[in-house]
Design a protein around this motif. Structure first.
Motif, PDB file in Angstrom:
ATOM      1  N   THR A 148      -1.862   5.000   4.010  1.00 47.96           N
ATOM      2  CA  THR A 148      -2.652   4.545   2.854  1.00 47.96           C
ATOM      3  C   THR A 148      -3.830   3.727   3.369  1.00 47.96           C
ATOM      4  O   THR A 148      -3.851   3.306   4.529  1.00 47.96           O
ATOM      5  CB  THR A 148      -1.810   3.679   1.891  1.00 47.96           C
ATOM      6  OG1 THR A 148      -1.305   2.547   2.612  1.00 47.96           O
ATOM      7  CG2 THR A 148      -0.655   4.471   1.298  1.00 47.96           C
ATOM      8  N   GLY A 183      -4.802   0.768   3.175  1.00 49.53           N
ATOM      9  CA  GLY A 183      -4.631  -0.584   3.687  1.00 49.53           C
ATOM     10  C   GLY A 183      -5.437  -1.622   2.931  1.00 49.53           C
ATOM     11  O   GLY A 183      -5.770  -2.669   3.460  1.00 49.53           O
ATOM     12  N   THR A 184      -5.739  -1.324   1.659  1.00 53.33           N
ATOM     13  CA  THR A 184      -6.493  -2.272   0.852  1.00 53.33           C
ATOM     14  C   THR A 184      -5.653  -3.523   0.597  1.00 53.33           C
ATOM     15  O   THR A 184      -6.169  -4.624   0.520  1.00 53.33           O
ATOM     16  CB  THR A 184      -6.870  -1.623  -0.496  1.00 53.33           C
ATOM     17  OG1 THR A 184      -7.458  -0.359  -0.227  1.00 53.33           O
ATOM     18  CG2 THR A 184      -7.848  -2.479  -1.261  1.00 53.33           C
ATOM     19  N   THR A 185      -4.349  -3.338   0.441  1.00 61.91           N
ATOM     20  CA  THR A 185      -3.498  -4.469   0.070  1.00 61.91           C
ATOM     21  C   THR A 185      -2.586  -4.940   1.199  1.00 61.91           C
ATOM     22  O   THR A 185      -1.738  -5.780   0.990  1.00 61.91           O
ATOM     23  CB  THR A 185      -2.629  -4.109  -1.144  1.00 61.91           C
ATOM     24  OG1 THR A 185      -1.944  -2.881  -0.868  1.00 61.91           O
ATOM     25  CG2 THR A 185      -3.469  -3.929  -2.384  1.00 61.91           C
ATOM     26  N   GLU A 188     -11.291   4.573  -7.263  1.00 60.74           N
ATOM     27  CA  GLU A 188     -11.356   3.213  -7.784  1.00 60.74           C
ATOM     28  C   GLU A 188     -11.876   3.295  -9.201  1.00 60.74           C
ATOM     29  O   GLU A 188     -12.290   4.366  -9.657  1.00 60.74           O
ATOM     30  CB  GLU A 188     -12.250   2.330  -6.922  1.00 60.74           C
ATOM     31  CG  GLU A 188     -13.222   3.120  -6.123  1.00 60.74           C
ATOM     32  CD  GLU A 188     -14.544   2.443  -5.925  1.00 60.74           C
ATOM     33  OE1 GLU A 188     -14.654   1.242  -6.145  1.00 60.74           O
ATOM     34  OE2 GLU A 188     -15.474   3.147  -5.564  1.00 60.74           O
ATOM     35  N   TYR A 221      -7.313   9.533 -11.700  1.00 60.51           N
ATOM     36  CA  TYR A 221      -6.597   8.390 -11.142  1.00 60.51           C
ATOM     37  C   TYR A 221      -5.405   8.883 -10.339  1.00 60.51           C
ATOM     38  O   TYR A 221      -4.577   9.621 -10.874  1.00 60.51           O
ATOM     39  CB  TYR A 221      -6.131   7.456 -12.265  1.00 60.51           C
ATOM     40  CG  TYR A 221      -5.059   6.510 -11.812  1.00 60.51           C
ATOM     41  CD1 TYR A 221      -5.387   5.327 -11.160  1.00 60.51           C
ATOM     42  CD2 TYR A 221      -3.720   6.822 -11.996  1.00 60.51           C
ATOM     43  CE1 TYR A 221      -4.396   4.474 -10.703  1.00 60.51           C
ATOM     44  CE2 TYR A 221      -2.721   5.971 -11.551  1.00 60.51           C
ATOM     45  CZ  TYR A 221      -3.066   4.800 -10.905  1.00 60.51           C
ATOM     46  OH  TYR A 221      -2.081   3.981 -10.453  1.00 60.51           O
ATOM     47  N   GLN A 239      -3.211   8.325  -6.115  1.00 58.12           N
ATOM     48  CA  GLN A 239      -2.988   7.496  -4.931  1.00 58.12           C
ATOM     49  C   GLN A 239      -2.687   8.389  -3.727  1.00 58.12           C
ATOM     50  O   GLN A 239      -2.258   9.535  -3.915  1.00 58.12           O
ATOM     51  CB  GLN A 239      -1.759   6.604  -5.145  1.00 58.12           C
ATOM     52  CG  GLN A 239      -1.781   5.817  -6.429  1.00 58.12           C
ATOM     53  CD  GLN A 239      -0.522   4.976  -6.585  1.00 58.12           C
ATOM     54  OE1 GLN A 239       0.587   5.499  -6.566  1.00 58.12           O
ATOM     55  NE2 GLN A 239      -0.696   3.678  -6.747  1.00 58.12           N
ATOM     56  N   ILE A 262      -7.116   2.047 -16.633  1.00 60.78           N
ATOM     57  CA  ILE A 262      -6.601   1.309 -15.478  1.00 60.78           C
ATOM     58  C   ILE A 262      -7.324  -0.029 -15.401  1.00 60.78           C
ATOM     59  O   ILE A 262      -8.555  -0.078 -15.417  1.00 60.78           O
ATOM     60  CB  ILE A 262      -6.843   2.099 -14.171  1.00 60.78           C
ATOM     61  CG1 ILE A 262      -6.160   3.467 -14.237  1.00 60.78           C
ATOM     62  CG2 ILE A 262      -6.377   1.305 -12.945  1.00 60.78           C
ATOM     63  CD1 ILE A 262      -4.654   3.426 -14.240  1.00 60.78           C
TER      64      ILE A 262
HETATM   65  P1  ATP Z   1      -2.980   0.396   0.133  1.00 62.62           P
HETATM   66  O1  ATP Z   1      -1.947   1.035  -0.746  1.00 62.62           O
HETATM   67  O2  ATP Z   1      -2.707   0.589   1.591  1.00 62.62           O
HETATM   68  O3  ATP Z   1      -3.293  -1.019  -0.244  1.00 62.62           O
HETATM   69  P2  ATP Z   1      -4.983   1.810  -1.414  1.00 62.62           P
HETATM   70  O4  ATP Z   1      -4.078   1.590  -2.582  1.00 62.62           O
HETATM   71  O5  ATP Z   1      -6.397   1.378  -1.552  1.00 62.62           O
HETATM   72  O6  ATP Z   1      -4.364   1.182  -0.080  1.00 62.62           O
HETATM   73  P3  ATP Z   1      -5.225   4.635  -1.912  1.00 62.62           P
HETATM   74  O7  ATP Z   1      -3.952   5.339  -2.037  1.00 62.62           O
HETATM   75  O8  ATP Z   1      -6.345   5.345  -1.254  1.00 62.62           O
HETATM   76  O9  ATP Z   1      -4.993   3.352  -1.034  1.00 62.62           O
HETATM   77  O10 ATP Z   1      -5.759   4.177  -3.325  1.00 62.62           O
HETATM   78  C1  ATP Z   1      -5.057   4.337  -4.524  1.00 62.62           C
HETATM   79  C2  ATP Z   1      -5.445   3.229  -5.484  1.00 62.62           C
HETATM   80  O11 ATP Z   1      -6.850   3.315  -5.808  1.00 62.62           O
HETATM   81  C3  ATP Z   1      -4.773   3.302  -6.831  1.00 62.62           C
HETATM   82  O12 ATP Z   1      -3.471   2.750  -6.801  1.00 62.62           O
HETATM   83  C4  ATP Z   1      -5.746   2.508  -7.711  1.00 62.62           C
HETATM   84  O13 ATP Z   1      -5.585   1.120  -7.535  1.00 62.62           O
HETATM   85  C5  ATP Z   1      -7.084   2.913  -7.157  1.00 62.62           C
HETATM   86  N1  ATP Z   1      -7.637   4.061  -7.925  1.00 62.62           N
HETATM   87  C6  ATP Z   1      -7.681   5.349  -7.524  1.00 62.62           C
HETATM   88  N2  ATP Z   1      -8.297   6.125  -8.441  1.00 62.62           N
HETATM   89  C7  ATP Z   1      -8.635   5.319  -9.467  1.00 62.62           C
HETATM   90  C8  ATP Z   1      -9.291   5.538 -10.734  1.00 62.62           C
HETATM   91  N3  ATP Z   1      -9.728   6.723 -11.111  1.00 62.62           N
HETATM   92  N4  ATP Z   1      -9.450   4.461 -11.539  1.00 62.62           N
HETATM   93  C9  ATP Z   1      -9.012   3.232 -11.168  1.00 62.62           C
HETATM   94  N5  ATP Z   1      -8.403   2.969  -9.998  1.00 62.62           N
HETATM   95  C10 ATP Z   1      -8.217   3.995  -9.134  1.00 62.62           C
END
Ligand code: ATP
Ligand code: MG
Length: 636
Positions: A242, A244-246, A366, A388, A390, A493
């Motif tokens: 993933t 790594g945002t969190t 996002e 939306y 992940q 969201i």
């Molecule tokens: P990590 O889980 O390692 O912290 P991450 O969550 O940023 O990293 P990704 O799986 O790439 O890694 O991102 C998914 C997240 O991005 C979702 O859980 C949500 O928070 C956000 N997201 C994705 N698409 C959308 C969307 N269309 N609208 C709002 N938020 C979105």
């Protein structure tokens, strides 16, 4: 045309019948005995006993029907390279790559890390691994050695594939050098490194016994034929970490059969792409969007996929629309971040090309704020579909589904639950379902549909503990995102569950405040964080990027702008959400996947260490934030 409600209901009430039908969209070497095995919750197996192969479905299957159709079009605005491969040519290249890997001992279940820029060989390498039943783990090429090393130690590959160098914004990135460094840092370095030399890094040197030059190995296998290795549906196809945002990235493990079916179905129902048409996804193979919608999805669906190396604004901000026009792109997929980058450019670039071939533009990754969505929709006259999902799910959870039914869209909403996803919004404290327009944690009632993660690589416990242990009341998969559902069933969201700001007992979503601030006509982009406050618990702090910098040329103008932003929030949400401080900056700190590094922003605002910055895109962005905060503390 079908009706969304019926399709959705059927997928939830009769999942086995629903998915058995979708499974006809892909080839099975041996049919499955059972659609679903959910005997060990929350672990889920789809299409039990079925044998298939992702590479066969993406490539070989089309040789009979569309051998001379372009499968992959490669465009690099960084090097000026342009090339294309028909399905027949793609098949030949993938066989060559597979033969090279097989010679090095790569076989079923072996891990291969692919650390590559956006070049066709990256896709060949992925498909070659899939062909051999090997498990690829693509690591985004923008990550530095340390991030690469932790992923190497988690995945333990026997072999790595990389390139000599990449280019970004005209600057060369020494991939090979970064790999050398990562192998030095890692506890379990791979034995072999296959290197695609692009001739960009003249000083590159190979380590004897370890490094292999791809071009010379390929020469030995020009006519190679490597039979696809048939995998049982639940056997892993890849690992992807993933963003790594969190925090510490999780190794998402994907199955084979479920993923193939989920992608094939999504291409039809969500992306509404027809075989023979063209899809342009502007992401990178290092992200899940790249896996699903640059490589596997469009190819499984018999479409031409465009692979693009470059930024959205070079050589000029019309480059993507030029590609759409020249290659008759029907389906496009990008991110809100990229569109916001374009929004800061002169509008004329949007009207230079005929983009009438484009049916839909999908945006994901996002929150898509309403002004950005409206701006691009009006400018291009195409419909914008907010997706939306992940890394974990591999394909959309919420989306418009024009392949099933055209439905009116609401700006700011990614639409409705996608078939297969049984969604609930739960109150974070009580675990009860919340009512209409009430904020809850978005969860999926298991079994998760096909294509979603089967576990965390090498760590079943982490899979259960991280995703399925958040509510005592029932076993659910948590997305860790806040959402609401309105009276018409549209979801919104609101941000991540760890992004809530608590101001004097009021719980505010960062996203709500950001939306409000974005309503100001001169704000291009904004990030809001909660900062510790002795009095109120937390205070709202905003970092806003101004569209037209000439409007903040003097201290008076700056303070006027700050007041205007505050007034906008007062008007949209009320004074409780008003930022205690608005910092005007030109750039926000983001990960290389374009996601806001909110935890670092918050840490800096609270005078703490910003934490792990290995995923940060441009260090200059944090310097600005530091300077703004320092200045603010002086004047406070
Ligand atoms: P990590 O889980 O390692 O912290 P991450 O969550 O940023 O990293 P990704 O799986 O790439 O890694 O991102 C998914 C997240 O991005 C979702 O859980 C949500 O928070 C956000 N997201 C994705 N698409 C959308 C969307 N269309 N609208 C709002 N938020 C979105
Ligand atoms: Mg996440």
């Amino acid at each position: 045309m079908a009706n969304y409600q019926d399709v959705y209901r059927n997928s939830i009430d009769n999942p086995e019948a629903f998915w058995a039908e979708q499974a006809n969209l892909v080839d099975w070497h041996k049919p499955f005995d059972k659609v679903l095995d959910y005997s060990r919750p929350p672990f889920t197996k789809w299409f039990v006993g079925g044998l298939t192969n992702l590479c066969h479905n993406a490539v070989d299957r089309h040789l009979a029907t569309r051998p001379e159709q372009k499968a992959l079009v490669y465009i690099s605005v960084e090097t000026g390279a342009e090339s294309s491969y028909t399905f027949r040519e793609l098949h030949a290249e993938v066989n060559r790559f597979a033969a090279v890997l097989r010679d090095q001992g790569v076989g079923k279940g072996d891990r291969v890390i692919i650390y590559m820029p956006m070049i066709p060989e990256a896709a060949f390498a992925m498909l070659a691994c899939a062909r051999l039943g090997a498990v690829h783990s693509v690591v985004f090429g923008g990550f530095a050695s340390a991030s690469l090393a932790t992923r190497i130690d988690d995945a333990r590959p026997g072999l790595m594939v990389t390139a000599g160098a990449g280019m970004r914004g005209g600057k060369s990135i020494p991939y090979k050098h970064l790999v050398d460094e990562a192998l030095r840092l890692s506890a379990h370095p791979p034995q072999k490194v296959v290197i695609v030399n692009r001739g960009l890094d003249k000083g590159m040197s190979l380590t004897a016994g370890r490094d292999l030059d791809y071009a010379s190995l390929r020469d030995q296998h020009m006519d190679a034929r490597v039979d696809p290795v048939w995998l049982e549906s639940s056997e892993p196809s890849y690992i992807l970490y993933t963003s790594g945002t969190t925090g510490k990235p999780k190794g998402v493990q994907r199955d084979t059969g479920g993923y193939a079916v989920a992608l094939a179905a999504s291409m039809r129902h969500i992306y509404a792409g027809r075989p023979g048409e063209t899809m342009f996804t502007t992401s990178d193979i290092g992200w899940v969007v790249g896996h699903s919608y640059i490589v596997y999805g469009p190819l499984i669906n018999g479409m031409t996929t465009i692979m693009y190396e470059g930024l959205p604004i070079r050589p000029d901000p019309a480059i993507w629309w030029k590609i759409v026009e020249e290659h008759k792109v029907n389906v496009m997929f990008s991110s809100p971040t990229a569109i916001r980058v374009l929004k800061k450019q002169p509008a004329e670039y949007l009207h230079k090309h005929d983009v009438s071939c484009l049916r839909n533009l999908y945006l994901a990754g996002e929150p898509l704020d309403e002004p950005t969505a409206r701006w691009i929709s009006d400018a291009l006259k195409v419909s914008i579909i907010d997706n939306y999902w992940q890394t974990e799910t591999g394909w959309p959870i919420l989306s418009g589904m024009p392949g099933i039914e055209e439905q009116p869209r609401k700006f700011g909403s990614p639409g409705f639950p996608v078939y297969g996803f049984n969604l609930k919004l739960l109150h974070e404290g009580t675990g009860r379902e919340v009512g209409v327009n009430e904020k809850g944690v978005l969860v999926v009632v298991p079994p998760l549909p096909p294509g979603c993660l089967s576990t965390v690589w090498g760590d079943d416990k982490r899979f259960v503990n991280t995703y399925f242990s958040n509510f005592e009341t029932e076993l659910v998969y948590s997305t860790f995102d806040w959402a609401t559902r309105d009276e018409d069933g549209y979801y919104f969201i609101l941000g991540r569950t760890d992004d809530v700001i608590n101001v004097a007992g009021h719980r505010l979503g960062t996203r709500e405040i950001e939306e409000a601030i974005s309503a100001h006509p001169n704000i291009a982009e904004v990030a809001v964080v909660g900062v510790q406050d002795g009095l109120k618990g937390q205070a709202v702090m905003a970092f806003a990027v101004v569209k037209d910098a000439s409007r903040i040329a003097t201290p008076e103008a700056i303070s006027r702008m700050e007041k205007e932003v505050m007034a906008t929030v007062d008007k949209e949400l009320g004074a409780i959400a008003r930022p205690a401080k608005v910092h005007l900056v030109t750039m926000l700190p983001k990960t290389r996947s374009g996601k806001l590094l909110r935890r670092s922003l918050q840490a800096l605002a609270e005078g703490r260490d910003p934490g792990d910055l290995t995923t940060l895109d441009d260090p200059a962005s944090l310097d600005q934030i530091r300077a703004a905060i320092a200045q603010w503390q002086e004047t406070k």
